[in-house]
Design a protein around this motif. Structure first.
Motif, PDB file in Angstrom:
ATOM      1  N   PRO A 589     -25.693 -23.522  34.907  1.00  0.00           N
ATOM      2  CA  PRO A 589     -27.089 -24.805  34.895  1.00  0.00           C
ATOM      3  C   PRO A 589     -28.241 -24.528  34.660  1.00  0.00           C
ATOM      4  CG  PRO A 589     -25.303 -24.622  36.816  1.00  0.00           C
ATOM      5  CD  PRO A 589     -25.359 -23.385  36.010  1.00  0.00           C
ATOM      6  N   ASN A 590     -29.222 -23.529  35.312  1.00  0.00           N
ATOM      7  CA  ASN A 590     -30.074 -22.935  34.558  1.00  0.00           C
ATOM      8  C   ASN A 590     -30.528 -23.284  33.508  1.00  0.00           C
ATOM      9  OD1 ASN A 590     -30.759 -23.995  37.132  1.00  0.00           O
ATOM     10  ND2 ASN A 590     -30.108 -22.163  37.992  1.00  0.00           N
ATOM     11  N   GLY A 591     -29.876 -22.850  32.666  1.00  0.00           N
ATOM     12  CA  GLY A 591     -29.401 -22.133  31.358  1.00  0.00           C
ATOM     13  C   GLY A 591     -29.935 -20.349  30.859  1.00  0.00           C
ATOM     14  N   GLN A 592     -29.123 -19.821  32.158  1.00  0.00           N
ATOM     15  CA  GLN A 592     -29.083 -18.410  32.024  1.00  0.00           C
ATOM     16  C   GLN A 592     -28.054 -18.016  31.378  1.00  0.00           C
ATOM     17  OE1 GLN A 592     -28.706 -19.754  34.462  1.00  0.00           O
ATOM     18  NE2 GLN A 592     -26.719 -19.486  36.260  1.00  0.00           N
ATOM     19  N   VAL A 593     -27.357 -16.815  30.452  1.00  0.00           N
ATOM     20  CA  VAL A 593     -25.949 -16.739  29.848  1.00  0.00           C
ATOM     21  C   VAL A 593     -25.387 -15.247  30.302  1.00  0.00           C
ATOM     22  CG1 VAL A 593     -25.768 -15.711  27.581  1.00  0.00           C
ATOM     23  CG2 VAL A 593     -27.466 -17.815  27.736  1.00  0.00           C
ATOM     24  N   SER A 594     -24.178 -15.765  30.911  1.00  0.00           N
ATOM     25  CA  SER A 594     -23.859 -15.001  30.799  1.00  0.00           C
ATOM     26  C   SER A 594     -22.186 -13.674  29.806  1.00  0.00           C
ATOM     27  CB  SER A 594     -23.296 -14.698  32.383  1.00  0.00           C
ATOM     28  OG  SER A 594     -21.453 -15.863  31.924  1.00  0.00           O
ATOM     29  N   ILE A 595     -22.197 -13.392  29.456  1.00  0.00           N
ATOM     30  CA  ILE A 595     -20.640 -12.632  28.496  1.00  0.00           C
ATOM     31  C   ILE A 595     -19.917 -12.244  29.909  1.00  0.00           C
ATOM     32  CG2 ILE A 595     -20.605 -11.947  25.918  1.00  0.00           C
ATOM     33  CD1 ILE A 595     -23.120 -11.975  25.124  1.00  0.00           C
ATOM     34  N   ASP A 596     -18.248 -12.168  29.837  1.00  0.00           N
ATOM     35  CA  ASP A 596     -17.343 -11.618  30.394  1.00  0.00           C
ATOM     36  C   ASP A 596     -16.607 -11.091  28.986  1.00  0.00           C
ATOM     37  OD1 ASP A 596     -15.113 -11.060  31.700  1.00  0.00           O
ATOM     38  OD2 ASP A 596     -14.265 -13.147  32.617  1.00  0.00           O
ATOM     39  N   LYS A 597     -17.355 -10.181  29.051  1.00  0.00           N
ATOM     40  CA  LYS A 597     -16.445  -8.870  28.482  1.00  0.00           C
ATOM     41  C   LYS A 597     -15.116  -8.427  28.753  1.00  0.00           C
ATOM     42  CE  LYS A 597     -20.605  -7.134  25.865  1.00  0.00           C
ATOM     43  NZ  LYS A 597     -21.058  -6.474  24.950  1.00  0.00           N
ATOM     44  N   THR A 598     -14.452  -8.834  30.465  1.00  0.00           N
ATOM     45  CA  THR A 598     -13.552  -8.316  30.567  1.00  0.00           C
ATOM     46  C   THR A 598     -12.450  -8.844  30.334  1.00  0.00           C
ATOM     47  OG1 THR A 598     -13.660  -9.127  33.068  1.00  0.00           O
ATOM     48  CG2 THR A 598     -14.660  -7.468  32.674  1.00  0.00           C
ATOM     49  N   ALA A 599     -12.641 -10.226  29.961  1.00  0.00           N
ATOM     50  CA  ALA A 599     -11.742 -11.253  29.680  1.00  0.00           C
ATOM     51  C   ALA A 599     -10.536 -10.814  28.623  1.00  0.00           C
ATOM     52  CB  ALA A 599     -11.951 -12.189  29.614  1.00  0.00           C
ATOM     53  N   ILE A 600      -9.204 -10.988  28.667  1.00  0.00           N
ATOM     54  CA  ILE A 600      -8.351 -10.585  27.582  1.00  0.00           C
ATOM     55  C   ILE A 600      -6.842 -11.429  27.371  1.00  0.00           C
ATOM     56  CG2 ILE A 600      -7.785  -8.870  28.786  1.00  0.00           C
ATOM     57  CD1 ILE A 600      -7.775  -6.827  26.093  1.00  0.00           C
ATOM     58  N   LEU A 601      -6.923 -11.560  26.000  1.00  0.00           N
ATOM     59  CA  LEU A 601      -5.738 -12.471  26.278  1.00  0.00           C
ATOM     60  C   LEU A 601      -4.541 -11.666  25.553  1.00  0.00           C
ATOM     61  CD1 LEU A 601      -4.451 -15.066  25.920  1.00  0.00           C
ATOM     62  CD2 LEU A 601      -5.232 -15.555  23.814  1.00  0.00           C
ATOM     63  N   GLU A 602      -3.558 -11.371  26.402  1.00  0.00           N
ATOM     64  CA  GLU A 602      -2.536 -10.249  26.517  1.00  0.00           C
ATOM     65  C   GLU A 602      -1.488 -10.948  26.336  1.00  0.00           C
ATOM     66  OE1 GLU A 602      -3.046  -6.263  28.828  1.00  0.00           O
ATOM     67  OE2 GLU A 602      -3.605  -8.335  30.015  1.00  0.00           O
ATOM     68  N   GLU A 603      -1.284 -12.338  26.082  1.00  0.00           N
ATOM     69  CA  GLU A 603       0.071 -12.837  26.033  1.00  0.00           C
ATOM     70  C   GLU A 603      -0.826 -13.874  25.332  1.00  0.00           C
ATOM     71  OE1 GLU A 603      -2.354 -12.934  29.070  1.00  0.00           O
ATOM     72  OE2 GLU A 603      -1.240 -12.880  30.000  1.00  0.00           O
ATOM     73  N   ARG A 604       0.740 -14.544  24.578  1.00  0.00           N
ATOM     74  CA  ARG A 604       0.672 -16.130  23.693  1.00  0.00           C
ATOM     75  C   ARG A 604      -0.233 -16.934  23.982  1.00  0.00           C
ATOM     76  NH1 ARG A 604       1.793 -15.703  18.319  1.00  0.00           N
ATOM     77  NH2 ARG A 604       3.614 -15.331  18.653  1.00  0.00           N
ATOM     78  N   GLU A 605       0.110 -17.751  24.813  1.00  0.00           N
ATOM     79  CA  GLU A 605      -1.230 -18.156  26.013  1.00  0.00           C
ATOM     80  C   GLU A 605      -2.090 -18.791  26.912  1.00  0.00           C
ATOM     81  OE1 GLU A 605       0.278 -22.087  25.528  1.00  0.00           O
ATOM     82  OE2 GLU A 605       1.970 -21.323  24.274  1.00  0.00           O
ATOM     83  N   LYS A 606      -2.585 -18.731  27.632  1.00  0.00           N
ATOM     84  CA  LYS A 606      -3.172 -18.855  29.136  1.00  0.00           C
ATOM     85  C   LYS A 606      -4.340 -19.798  29.078  1.00  0.00           C
ATOM     86  CE  LYS A 606      -6.275 -15.286  30.287  1.00  0.00           C
ATOM     87  NZ  LYS A 606      -6.714 -13.273  30.609  1.00  0.00           N
ATOM     88  N   ASP A 607      -4.638 -20.133  30.516  1.00  0.00           N
ATOM     89  CA  ASP A 607      -5.661 -20.786  30.949  1.00  0.00           C
ATOM     90  C   ASP A 607      -6.610 -19.861  31.066  1.00  0.00           C
ATOM     91  OD1 ASP A 607      -4.463 -22.998  30.500  1.00  0.00           O
ATOM     92  OD2 ASP A 607      -3.933 -23.518  32.199  1.00  0.00           O
ATOM     93  N   VAL A 608      -7.978 -20.100  31.369  1.00  0.00           N
ATOM     94  CA  VAL A 608      -9.036 -19.495  31.419  1.00  0.00           C
ATOM     95  C   VAL A 608     -10.342 -20.797  32.464  1.00  0.00           C
ATOM     96  CG1 VAL A 608     -11.270 -17.966  31.034  1.00  0.00           C
ATOM     97  CG2 VAL A 608      -9.298 -17.783  29.590  1.00  0.00           C
ATOM     98  N   THR A 609     -10.629 -19.981  33.786  1.00  0.00           N
ATOM     99  CA  THR A 609     -11.617 -21.360  34.469  1.00  0.00           C
ATOM    100  C   THR A 609     -12.692 -20.459  33.814  1.00  0.00           C
ATOM    101  OG1 THR A 609      -9.830 -21.056  35.821  1.00  0.00           O
ATOM    102  CG2 THR A 609     -12.162 -21.718  36.958  1.00  0.00           C
ATOM    103  N   LEU A 610     -13.852 -21.759  33.351  1.00  0.00           N
ATOM    104  CA  LEU A 610     -15.059 -21.889  33.333  1.00  0.00           C
ATOM    105  C   LEU A 610     -15.516 -23.210  32.617  1.00  0.00           C
ATOM    106  CD1 LEU A 610     -15.709 -23.073  29.917  1.00  0.00           C
ATOM    107  CD2 LEU A 610     -14.744 -20.447  29.605  1.00  0.00           C
TER     108      LEU A 610
END
Length: 955
Positions: A589-610
């Motif tokens: 909300p304040n413009g700060q940027v983060s990068i989640d490098k742990t997120a990985i897609l190991e299956e055909r599809e999935k949901d990601v919360t953001l």
């Protein structure tokens, strides 16, 4: 941490999508019989030894198919003493080899590689019988390039033996084996000789067990005219002039007596090498001169001499390459934490090969005149040299077991990758202004994705049983995709841990041979991540995924499917599930940027919360080897964010966005108009590399839609609209003090505006060449504008300008001045002259440049395809032994885009033996099919957007 990859041979080097776009903006548009088929004759054998045996027969071996191209393991060569005499007047060589053998199984036959050599009598000495016996019969198999010599008495298992074989052959001109090269001095043609053994051509220079797994030590002795310089992998330990009657070994004496007595001959002996594969053995003979530096190595404290050799006419242009070697060699020792093991490192300016201790590199890749070289030339030299120096570790100390793991050798990309990285650049002062991590995206990631999006692609780790297959895998997959996949892995696990893992891999396998799992086990040990499992499908499966992103109430839903450039594929092509690091960038909300490098897609599809109310983007920094497909609405929001002055989306993000939407539109997964809308939104962009991506994209469209005059003309206007304001802002004058990005952006803008037919730019460039023609003064042709000026002169001039460019082409001020301009003429008689020049005057290493020029010329494009077909057998014979043939097949038909084109090309090759270029042909045919579908699917959308833009631009 990764940077631009320079082709190890610059063998391919020529990643076609980017090359086409570059050629197009300079020029006019958006651009079987086995090689010299030899009949086979029956197998033959002789009961008595003959003086020499030439390879003319075919063996009838019934070996299993899987063993057909691999040598038996009943013996192992442990040491070679190779003596080579070189006669540069007769253009021939002769010699003998004494090979130390471990006999693993009892045998009375020795089978080894030999190709095109006349073999003399073979003898073998056994340490058991302590007797020497001559061969009793032999067979030669040209197809598998093997000779089998049988002996009267069997050699016992677990014994040792020594095999002696004499040989001779002419020095060829195919740039493989031990071959000749020419140069001019005072109007006279002179020659030198050198080796190029990768992948399977050591056997064309001396009999050997020519497989990378079969490492041995080598002691090279060279005999030559006294006025020549002899070079090899190791330093010379002695050099003496031979006097007839001198006391020498019998084999040496026999060889010396066979040489012309009117010459003085010298004998140069070199130190024995460490254990090494045959393909990195190297030697050269010629009238070379050199420059020299020394470096102190950080781990060992040793002082290592570095020399760069060349002919006297070019050596003054070699200082920059020598300086690069001196900078990077100590850095590799530090980064890999493994000592450089050899006592010297030489470079010879000829071809491009990572021979241990004797790097070779062609003139365009290693020479430049600092006062006349553009930035592109400097980058090419620096990256070539850093790449080849990295091979001293990757490939030379540690070598892949077989060519299916070629990429393990080409981890030298870690060379440019690490040394040219922004991290090391800042730390060590190695060209920090070049931004190699960003440029990697356009030069390598996109080349890899473009090729791997084809159904005719191949995995990084690819089966290649014989030389015909091996030669075809030196491509953007073995190089650029492999580099891109490892760049992605490095980002996922962290650079420091990644490099630690690489060091562990090298230390565990010093002087050994490896497979894929060896590398990933080292990285797993350092990182705690199961990288063997994580990376398996990236290495062993064809293709890469497209990640489709749809928004949900709580975030996003992501799904992976294999990406195919044509958009259509059989479901069986979509079975692979990749482990995909999503690297999700989000803004708070304040413009700060983060990068989640742990997120990985190991299956055909999935949901990601953001939070989808805020800006988000997958594949932050464009490090992932995949495309991302957003909804049109989300793409518009991301493009708008990227256009802001202080956007949270980086340069690398913007490049990736544009390349993705372009590829997705080509596949029919997005509208082509979406691509042009993104470019239009970014018309105020400041970064050179984003503009380079824009230029690549627009000229790639010109390549596809070149036969629609209305689209071509409006597209040219759009290009001029984008780039002419930059030309007006930056002007035509270069300053040595200006930032590199400014220099590159100016050059790009001028070349693009030239392709857009802006009359002011055309007039300016023509006037600069006219000044040169009238006065001989080249001061108005700055190095960075040289190509554009030559193209403008030939494209918009006449015979006088064409002949002037031909003269420059034949005697350029710097070897890096490679010209495609001769192919852009609009005069048919001059075009015919260029075609004739290709056949009669062009050097083999230059022919690809001529084909590029022709391919960029809409007038010449179909003529180039006709020319290739008319001269097929001539070109086949000329390039049957090297990698150029694949490039010629690709370039000759690269712009064709109709169903008739496809049928004609397919029909032409139907009765040809395409075994030496099968992959290139399959990719070429698929490219034509893809362009046909693209045109049918997107012409109306493209025309509608351009027409709307044209009306708006006139308001």
């Amino acid at each position: 941490m990764w940077s631009v990859l320079g082709s190890c041979r610059h063998r391919i080097a020529e990643y076609v999508p980017r090359v086409r776009a570059y050629s197009a903006r300079l020029g006019l548009g958006g651009s079987s019989v086995s090689p010299f088929h030899r009949p086979r004759t029956r197998n033959f054998s002789c009961s008595q030894p003959a003086p020499f045996h030439r390879h003319k027969s075919h063996s009838s071996s019934m070996a299993p198919a899987e063993d057909k191209y691999r040598l038996p393991v009943n013996v192992k060569a442990t040491h070679y003493a190779v003596t080579i005499s070189t006669d540069l007047e007769k253009l021939a060589f002769s010699g003998f080899v004494n090979i130390s053998l471990d006999i693993n199984e009892e045998t009375s036959a020795l089978e080894f590689n030999s190709n095109g050599l006349e073999l003399g009598n073979a003898s073998v000495y056994s340490d058991v019988s302590q007797t020497e016996q001559l061969h009793s019969s032999y067979t030669i198999d040209p197809e598998t390039q093997r000779a089998t010599f049988k002996f009267p008495d069997a050699l016992p298992a677990s014994s040792k033996a020594q095999l002696k074989v004499a040989f001779n052959a002419p020095l060829g001109s195919s740039m493989t084996g031990y071959y000749k090269a020419a140069w001019e001095e005072d109007g006279h043609t002179k020659h030198y000789a050198l080796t190029q053994f990768e992948p399977t051509d050591a056997r064309a220079a001396f009999p050997c067990w020519d497989e990378p797994l079969l490492k041995a030590t080598f002691a090279i002795t060279m005999i030559s005219h006294v006025d020549n310089v002899n070079l090899s992998n190791m330093p010379a330990i002695s050099e003496e002039i031979y006097e007839p009657g001198s006391n020498v070994a019998p084999e040496m004496g026999k060889l010396l007596e066979s040489l012309p007595a009117e010459h003085k001959w010298k004998i140069t002996r070199f130190q024995t090498t460490p254990p090494m594969s045959s393909y990195i053995v190297a030697y050269a003979c010629g009238p070379f001169v050199h420059l020299e530096q020394t470096v102190v190595m950080p781990l060992s404290g040793k002082t290592v001499p570095l020399r760069i050799y060349g002919t006297p006419d070019v050596i003054h242009q070699a200082a920059f390459a020598l300086d690069v070697a001196a900078r990077v060699l100590p850095i590799y020792e530090t980064v890999f934490d493994v000592e450089y093991p050899l006592p010297k490192l030489d470079t010879l300016v000829v071809w491009a090969m990572e021979n241990w201790g004797l790097i070779t590199g062609r003139t365009t890749a290693l020479l430049l005149d600092p006062t006349r070289a553009d930035i592109h030339a400097k980058k090419l030299v620096a990256m070539t040299q850093s790449h080849e120096v990295a091979h001293m570790w990757f490939g030379n100390i540690t070598t892949m077991r077989w060519w299916d793991n070629l990429y393990l050798n080409e981890e030298t990309k870690m060379g440019e990758v690490i040394i040219m990285s922004e991290y090391c650049s800042r730390l060590l002062g190695i060209f920090p202004e070049w931004r190699p991590n960003s440029e990697f995206i356009s030069d390598h990631l996109q080349s890899a994705l473009a090729l791997d999006a084809k159904l005719s692609s191949h995995p990084i780790e690819v089966e290649c049983p014989d030389a015909n297959h091996i030669n075809q895998i030196f491509d953007a997959l073995s190089y650029s995709k492999a580099a891109s996949v490892l760049r992605m892995l490095c980002d996922y696990v962290g650079e420091e841990k990644f490099l630690k893992g690489v060091s562990l891999y090298l230390k565990k396998n010093l002087y050994g041979n490896t497979v894929t799992n060896d590398l990933f086990e080292g990285i797993s040990t350092a990182t705690g991540v199961d990288t063997v499992k994580l990376m398996d499908n990236w290495i062993k499966k064809i293709g890469f995924p497209v990640i489709k992103v749809t928004e949900t109430p709580n975030g996003i839903h992501v799904r992976q499917d294999r990406f195919i450039e044509s958009g259509a594929a059989d479901p069986k092509e979509n079975e692979t599930i990749w482990n995909v690091p999503l690297s999700i960038l989000t803004a708070g909300p304040n413009g700060q940027v983060s990068i989640d490098k742990t997120a990985i897609l190991e299956e055909r599809e999935k949901d990601v919360t953001l939070d989808t109310n805020q800006t988000f983007k997958l594949n932050a920094g464009t490090v992932g080897v995949y495309r991302v497909l957003y909804t049109p609405e989300r793409l518009a929001k991301i493009a708008a964010e990227a256009s802001k002055e202080n956007s949270i989306l980086t340069l690398e993000d913007r490049m990736g966005i544009l390349y993705d939407v372009t590829a997705l539109s080509k596949a029919g997964l997005a509208k082509l108009s979406d691509t042009l809308t993104v470019i239009d939104i970014w018309s105020k962009e400041k970064e050179y590399l984003v503009w380079a991506s824009v230029s690549d994209t627009l000229w790639s469209l010109m390549v596809v839609f070149w036969e629609d005059p209305q689209i071509v003309e409006i597209l040219r206007s759009f290009i001029a609209f984008l780039f002419v304001p930059i030309v007006k802002r930056l002007g035509y004058e270069y300053s040595p003090d200006e930032p590199t990005d400014v220099t590159q952006l100016r050059t790009l803008a001028i070349s693009s505006a030239l392709g857009g037919k802006d009359q002011d730019v055309i007039d300016e460039l023509k006037s600069r060449f006219s000044h040169y023609m009238e006065t001989g003064d080249a001061s108005k042709i700055p190095p960075d504008l040289q190509s554009s000026i030559f193209v403008a002169a030939v494209r918009y001039g006449g015979r006088a300008e064409y002949e002037a460019v031909v003269k420059i082409q034949e005697k350029p001020e710097t070897p890096t001045a490679r010209l495609t301009a001769m192919g852009v003429t609009q005069d048919q008689s001059l075009l015919d002259q260029t075609f004739s020049y290709i056949l009669t005057k062009s050097r083999d290493q230059d022919i690809v440049y001529f084909f590029r020029g022709m391919q960029s010329n809409m007038m010449a494009r179909r003529q180039l395809a006709t020319f290739f077909k008319a001269n097929y057998y001539t070109l086949l014979k000329r390039f049957e032994g090297n990698f150029t043939l694949n490039s010629l097949v690709s370039l000759s038909f690269a712009g064709l885009s109709t169903r008739k084109d496809y049928e004609d090309v397919e029909a032409f090759f139907r009765d040809k033996d395409n075994s030496k270029y099968r992959m290139a042909l399959a990719q070429t045919l698929e490219g034509i099919r893809t362009r046909i579908a693209y045109i049918e699917r997107s012409s109306d959308d493209l025309a509608a957007w351009l027409n709307k833009w044209e009306k708006r631009s006139k308001l």
